[in-house]
Design a protein around this motif. Structure first.
Motif, short mmCIF file in Angstrom:
data_model
loop_
_atom_site.label_atom_id
_atom_site.label_comp_id
_atom_site.label_asym_id
_atom_site.label_seq_id
_atom_site.Cartn_x
_atom_site.Cartn_y
_atom_site.Cartn_z
N GLY A 1 0.81 -1.21 0.00
CA GLY A 1 0.00 0.00 0.00
C GLY A 1 0.85 1.26 0.00
O GLY A 1 0.53 2.23 -0.69
N LYS A 2 1.92 1.25 0.78
CA LYS A 2 2.84 2.40 0.80
C LYS A 2 3.49 2.61 -0.56
O LYS A 2 3.61 3.73 -1.03
CB LYS A 2 3.93 2.21 1.86
N ARG A 3 3.91 1.50 -1.17
CA ARG A 3 4.52 1.61 -2.50
C ARG A 3 3.56 2.24 -3.49
O ARG A 3 3.95 3.09 -4.30
CB ARG A 3 4.96 0.24 -3.01
N LEU A 4 2.29 1.86 -3.42
CA LEU A 4 1.28 2.41 -4.31
C LEU A 4 1.10 3.91 -4.06
O LEU A 4 1.04 4.70 -5.00
CB LEU A 4 -0.05 1.68 -4.14
N ILE A 5 1.05 4.31 -2.80
CA ILE A 5 0.89 5.73 -2.46
C ILE A 5 2.11 6.53 -2.95
O ILE A 5 1.96 7.59 -3.56
CB ILE A 5 0.67 5.92 -0.95
N TYR A 6 3.32 6.02 -2.68
CA TYR A 6 4.52 6.72 -3.16
C TYR A 6 4.54 6.80 -4.68
O TYR A 6 4.93 7.82 -5.26
CB TYR A 6 5.79 6.01 -2.66
N CYS A 7 4.12 5.73 -5.33
CA CYS A 7 4.10 5.71 -6.79
C CYS A 7 3.11 6.75 -7.34
O CYS A 7 3.42 7.48 -8.29
CB CYS A 7 3.75 4.31 -7.27
#
Length: 168
Positions: free
Chosen positions: A22-28
């Motif tokens: 989820g964090k990776r998606l938000i950062y992306c």
């Protein structure tokens, strides 16, 4: 400090509770958002490009290694990001171009925008961006990182004999 009805500590706790994917998606998502703003800033006088490219690269490094590599190898953004990533520097050319574009934007706003308060706020924000840029150090030889690496790898270069890998 309150932010959208939440305390900052509550907001940071909620973000830390998000799983890795989820964090990776938000950062992306933020990386692409900041990159889009930076691209608009390239063609829009007054909208800062440098700061949004740096934000995009930072988010991409945390969320999308593929996008991060693409940014580092990009013809326009790559040298600036490599300088920043290598030693937190901004080239003189980048500073001059950004300052000239912001100055041009303020002049155009004074001529065409009838609301002086809007011109003042925008001009002040551009002044702060310019001050931030000019307080960043410049690369030692003010060349792109690829050119400086080529020069240091030259067999006739004095610095190549002093590198830690050649010391025995």
């Amino acid at each position: 400090m309150k932010l959208a009805g939440f305390g900052v500590s509550k907001l940071s706790k909620r973000f830390s509770a998000i799983t890795g994917q989820g964090k990776r998606l938000i950062y992306c998502l933020f990386a692409y958002l900041f990159l889009a703003i930076a691209v608009v800033g390239v063609i829009t006088p007054g909208l800062p490009t440098t700061e949004f490219v740096l934000l995009s690269a930072w988010c991409a490094a945390k969320g999308s290694p593929r996008l991060h590599q693409w940014l580092l190898n990009h013809k326009l953004f790559g040298p600036m990001l490599q300088d920043w990533q290598r030693d937190r520097t901004v080239s003189r050319r980048t500073k001059v171009v950004a300052s000239l574009m912001m100055s041009l934007c303020v002049i155009l706003m004074v001529i065409w925008v009838p609301h002086l308060m809007l011109v003042g706020v925008a001009g002040f924000c551009m002044l702060l961006s310019s001050v931030w840029l000019w307080t960043r150090p410049e690369p030692f030889n003010d060349q792109s990182s690829a050119a400086s690496q080529l020069n240091s790898a030259s067999p006739h270069s004095h610095s190549s004999t002093c590198s830690p890998t050649n010391v025995k």
